[in-house]
Design a protein around this motif. Sequence first.
Motif, PDB file in Angstrom:
ATOM      1  N   TYR B  28       0.814  -1.212   0.000  1.00 55.57           N
ATOM      2  CA  TYR B  28       0.000   0.000   0.000  1.00 55.57           C
ATOM      3  C   TYR B  28       0.851   1.267   0.000  1.00 55.57           C
ATOM      4  O   TYR B  28       1.973   1.277   0.509  1.00 55.57           O
ATOM      5  CB  TYR B  28      -0.928   0.015   1.218  1.00 55.57           C
ATOM      6  CG  TYR B  28      -1.872  -1.171   1.232  1.00 55.57           C
ATOM      7  CD1 TYR B  28      -2.761  -1.374   0.190  1.00 55.57           C
ATOM      8  CD2 TYR B  28      -1.848  -2.094   2.269  1.00 55.57           C
ATOM      9  CE1 TYR B  28      -3.615  -2.463   0.179  1.00 55.57           C
ATOM     10  CE2 TYR B  28      -2.695  -3.187   2.274  1.00 55.57           C
ATOM     11  CZ  TYR B  28      -3.582  -3.371   1.221  1.00 55.57           C
ATOM     12  OH  TYR B  28      -4.415  -4.449   1.202  1.00 55.57           O
ATOM     13  N   CYS B  29       0.273   2.355  -0.528  1.00 55.73           N
ATOM     14  CA  CYS B  29       0.926   3.652  -0.493  1.00 55.73           C
ATOM     15  C   CYS B  29       1.137   4.057   0.975  1.00 55.73           C
ATOM     16  O   CYS B  29       0.382   3.642   1.850  1.00 55.73           O
ATOM     17  CB  CYS B  29       0.058   4.719  -1.152  1.00 55.73           C
ATOM     18  SG  CYS B  29      -0.472   4.330  -2.829  1.00 55.73           S
ATOM     19  N   CYS B  32      -1.891   4.663   3.783  1.00 57.92           N
ATOM     20  CA  CYS B  32      -3.182   4.140   3.295  1.00 57.92           C
ATOM     21  C   CYS B  32      -3.940   3.435   4.421  1.00 57.92           C
ATOM     22  O   CYS B  32      -3.380   2.626   5.154  1.00 57.92           O
ATOM     23  CB  CYS B  32      -2.937   3.171   2.149  1.00 57.92           C
ATOM     24  SG  CYS B  32      -4.453   2.374   1.588  1.00 57.92           S
ATOM     25  N   HIS B  34      -5.924   1.005   4.349  1.00 56.94           N
ATOM     26  CA  HIS B  34      -5.995  -0.451   4.257  1.00 56.94           C
ATOM     27  C   HIS B  34      -5.074  -1.129   5.286  1.00 56.94           C
ATOM     28  O   HIS B  34      -5.457  -2.104   5.924  1.00 56.94           O
ATOM     29  CB  HIS B  34      -5.588  -0.924   2.856  1.00 56.94           C
ATOM     30  CG  HIS B  34      -6.681  -0.838   1.829  1.00 56.94           C
ATOM     31  ND1 HIS B  34      -7.906  -1.451   1.973  1.00 56.94           N
ATOM     32  CD2 HIS B  34      -6.720  -0.222   0.608  1.00 56.94           C
ATOM     33  CE1 HIS B  34      -8.654  -1.220   0.893  1.00 56.94           C
ATOM     34  NE2 HIS B  34      -7.966  -0.465   0.062  1.00 56.94           N
ATOM     35  N   CYS B  62      -7.249  -2.392  -4.413  1.00 57.72           N
ATOM     36  CA  CYS B  62      -5.900  -2.351  -3.847  1.00 57.72           C
ATOM     37  C   CYS B  62      -5.672  -3.469  -2.832  1.00 57.72           C
ATOM     38  O   CYS B  62      -4.568  -3.954  -2.685  1.00 57.72           O
ATOM     39  CB  CYS B  62      -5.633  -0.991  -3.205  1.00 57.72           C
ATOM     40  SG  CYS B  62      -5.168   0.242  -4.427  1.00 57.72           S
ATOM     41  N   ASN B 132     -13.315   4.495   0.497  1.00 62.95           N
ATOM     42  CA  ASN B 132     -12.404   5.632   0.313  1.00 62.95           C
ATOM     43  C   ASN B 132     -12.875   6.541  -0.827  1.00 62.95           C
ATOM     44  O   ASN B 132     -12.136   7.398  -1.302  1.00 62.95           O
ATOM     45  CB  ASN B 132     -10.960   5.155   0.100  1.00 62.95           C
ATOM     46  CG  ASN B 132     -10.826   4.166  -1.050  1.00 62.95           C
ATOM     47  OD1 ASN B 132     -11.720   4.052  -1.884  1.00 62.95           O
ATOM     48  ND2 ASN B 132      -9.714   3.464  -1.102  1.00 62.95           N
ATOM     49  N   GLY B 136      -9.219   3.129  -6.032  1.00 59.95           N
ATOM     50  CA  GLY B 136      -7.794   3.373  -5.789  1.00 59.95           C
ATOM     51  C   GLY B 136      -6.903   2.624  -6.756  1.00 59.95           C
ATOM     52  O   GLY B 136      -6.033   3.198  -7.419  1.00 59.95           O
ATOM     53  N   CYS B 223      -7.819   7.469   0.444  1.00 62.40           N
ATOM     54  CA  CYS B 223      -6.924   7.016  -0.619  1.00 62.40           C
ATOM     55  C   CYS B 223      -6.116   8.249  -0.968  1.00 62.40           C
ATOM     56  O   CYS B 223      -6.478   9.001  -1.865  1.00 62.40           O
ATOM     57  CB  CYS B 223      -7.712   6.516  -1.827  1.00 62.40           C
ATOM     58  SG  CYS B 223      -6.677   6.258  -3.287  1.00 62.40           S
ATOM     59  N   ASN B 224      -5.066   8.480  -0.189  1.00 65.62           N
ATOM     60  CA  ASN B 224      -4.371   9.760  -0.354  1.00 65.62           C
ATOM     61  C   ASN B 224      -3.768   9.909  -1.753  1.00 65.62           C
ATOM     62  O   ASN B 224      -3.689  11.005  -2.283  1.00 65.62           O
ATOM     63  CB  ASN B 224      -3.350   9.980   0.764  1.00 65.62           C
ATOM     64  CG  ASN B 224      -2.293   8.903   0.817  1.00 65.62           C
ATOM     65  OD1 ASN B 224      -1.373   8.913   0.013  1.00 65.62           O
ATOM     66  ND2 ASN B 224      -2.418   7.963   1.747  1.00 65.62           N
ATOM     67  N   SER B 225      -3.370   8.796  -2.365  1.00 67.54           N
ATOM     68  CA  SER B 225      -2.818   8.891  -3.731  1.00 67.54           C
ATOM     69  C   SER B 225      -3.886   9.312  -4.718  1.00 67.54           C
ATOM     70  O   SER B 225      -3.664  10.200  -5.545  1.00 67.54           O
ATOM     71  CB  SER B 225      -2.237   7.544  -4.167  1.00 67.54           C
ATOM     72  OG  SER B 225      -1.094   7.251  -3.425  1.00 67.54           O
TER      73      SER B 225
HETATM   74  S1  SF4 Z   1      -4.030   3.826  -4.354  1.00 67.14           S
HETATM   75 FE1  SF4 Z   1      -5.228   4.572  -2.601  1.00 67.14          FE
HETATM   76  S2  SF4 Z   1      -6.284   2.764  -1.748  1.00 67.14           S
HETATM   77 FE2  SF4 Z   1      -4.635   2.042  -3.096  1.00 67.14          FE
HETATM   78  S3  SF4 Z   1      -2.856   1.710  -1.745  1.00 67.14           S
HETATM   79 FE3  SF4 Z   1      -2.677   3.776  -2.584  1.00 67.14          FE
HETATM   80  S4  SF4 Z   1      -3.673   5.100  -1.055  1.00 67.14           S
HETATM   81 FE4  SF4 Z   1      -4.347   2.987  -0.642  1.00 67.14          FE
END
Ligand code: SF4
Lengths: 72, 256
Positions: B28-29, B32, B34, B62, B132, B136, B223-225
Amino acid sequence: MAFKGTIEIDRQRCKGCSVCIANCPMECIRLSKAVNSKGYRYAELANDACIGCASCATVCPDSVITVYRVKI
Amino acid sequence: MDSVTDIRKPENIVYRKPALLTDNIMHYCPGCSHGTVHKIIAEVIEEMGIQDRTIGISPVGCSVFAYNYIDIDWQEAAHGRAPALATAAKRLNPDKYVFTYQGDGDLASIGTAEIIHACSRGENIVVVFINNGIYGMTGGQMAPTTLLGMKTSTTPYGRDAKLNGFPLKITEMLAALDGTAFITRQAVHTAAAVRKTKNAIRKGFEYSMKDIGLSFIEVVSTCNSGWKLSPVEANKWMTEHMFEKYPLGDIKDVLK
Ligand code: SF4
Ligand SMILES: Cc1ncc(C[n+]2csc(CCOP(=O)(O)OP(=O)(O)O)c2C)c(N)n1
Ligand code: SF4
Ligand code: SF4
Ligand SMILES: [Mg+2]
């Protein structure tokens, strides 16, 4: 009753997301100047104000913080 | 006063990574939600001592690799079909704890029919729903749960109700079905919120053995990304915007 605590951070697994920093009531975590092998700045103790409340470890998505606490 | 090295002894440990989480570094980012939810699921299973009696069903999204991180039995479902697999696993193994772990694209979009009918049938499973507000995994497209005005890669000017419809509050819909036993909406942005979510997951696991129907735990997540914010900014944005549409708290509990 007062507590004194400290934390241990697995630097190589830390991703520097900083949610631990935002959740520490004692403002005792900061990001390192150096980076780990993945290129992330990692969390580190900034001072000795830690009370071992475990807020930082509870919110850490990567479970890299171990918390120690003693009564004083 | 004890020095830091005096304190750092095994007998003084008050929190550490649950043993049920594997040593695999999560894909995961940074920041995140998750990862945080995986951790508390692992803690619940560990504390209940049900590691060899728990079956997880991972989704497409994800968290497709959830099975790499919690050391229990898993099945990986086709997109949105986790409740169908969980139904089979639980009906064939009624002594096992069975849960699905699903994102909002998986559960509230392609898997809408599956979750509605699993709830309506009153399957004795637990569903952990990670809302989220976005897809993602595939690059941040609009999900049914995306807020009005929220920018995603498929709503670059913000979600517009006329063009894209309204955000789907699927959790409230499921609470209206007779087969659901426990329905709650929680989050994991603060230590207090994480503890509440953990308690809710534990309750869901316990209810799944009482033959009273399905337990559903929504976790309003970031989902910060996809949101294009830092992890800390994303948590702040979630409290300021997501909680208004998706307020936290229990929605239904048939044993109360
Ligand atoms: S894309 Fe979003 S949901 Fe997927 S791992 Fe990255 S932050 Fe989490
Ligand atoms: C049948 C099918 N349709 C579409 C996809 C593409 N796809 C993969 S993940 C995903 C959405 C995931 O979003 P969500 O469930 O919200 O999970 P998140 O990544 O946000 O946690 C989609 C549409 C797929 N893998 N299979
Ligand atoms: S929350 Fe965890 S991963 Fe994030 S910066 Fe802190 S220790 Fe590192
Ligand atoms: S245990 Fe509490 S006081 Fe110590 S670093 Fe973590 S959040 Fe801060
Ligand atoms: Mg999603």
